[in-house]
Design a protein around this motif. Structure first.
Motif: not given
Length: 194
Positions: A145-151
């Motif tokens: 989930d943290d990885i999918l929030q990277l921008q």
């Protein structure tokens, strides 16, 4: 089960040509990375590439999942998210290793050692070279989930420091050697031929 995502959708703007296709040890940098990933015996292997036919031709004969990044202008995080999304549906995947295609000295052994540390009970395992941590790095599914929030054009390194109490490292002495310019490529090629 450990998946591997190879991040290979960069523009190589400082190099002046596609680093994915640079010749290295009788193959290309990208294929060298794929062979290292395949040698680790981890799967699935997802290779994130740009929508460019010559790069697709290099990878299409390999037993991998190809992810085409049409949004690479959004930075490396777009490739990380895309690669992660490709493995999310596989409930057997417990962890993912992110690697790049411009570390010429990457090997299956380095990738296996990341997995060995994970199996010892560590949630995040990264490589240490010099005084820093860096890619390739392994994250357990807990951090997807943290990885999918990277921008943006920042990779997952910020997660290594956010969760440093959960992070261990393995040595990868040549991990700091990557190719961003033609001068670097020429120097590394000369080193390899010595």
């Amino acid at each position: 089960m450990i998946a591997i995502v190879i991040l290979a959708a960069g523009k190589s703007s400082r190099l002046g040509q596609k680093k994915q296709l640079l010749s290295w040890q009788n193959t290309t940098l990208l294929e060298k990375s794929i062979l290292a990933a395949q040698g680790s015996d981890y799967s699935p292997i997802v290779v994130v590439i740009p929508p460019e036919e010559d790069i697709l031709q290099v990878v299409h004969n390999h037993d991998i999942t190809i992810a085409i990044n049409h949004h690479r202008d959004q930075g490396v995080s777009s490739s990380i998210r895309l690669g992660t999304q490709k493995i999310l549906d596989d409930s057997d995947v417990e962890a993912v290793i992110f690697m790049v295609c411009d570390q010429p000295f990457i090997s299956a052994d380095v990738l296996r050692r990341l997995g060995d540390k994970y199996r010892e009970g560590h949630e995040i395992v990264t490589c240490q070279y010099g005084e820093t941590w860096g890619i390739p790095s392994l994250f357990s599914r807990k951090y997807f989930d943290d990885i999918l929030q990277l921008q943006g054009d920042r990779g997952a390194k910020k997660l290594l420091y956010r969760y440093q109490d959960k992070c261990v490292s393995i040595p990868f002495l040549q991990g700091n050697i990557d190719i961003d310019t033609m001068d670097e490529y020429k120097k590394i090629t000369e080193l390899d031929n010595m």
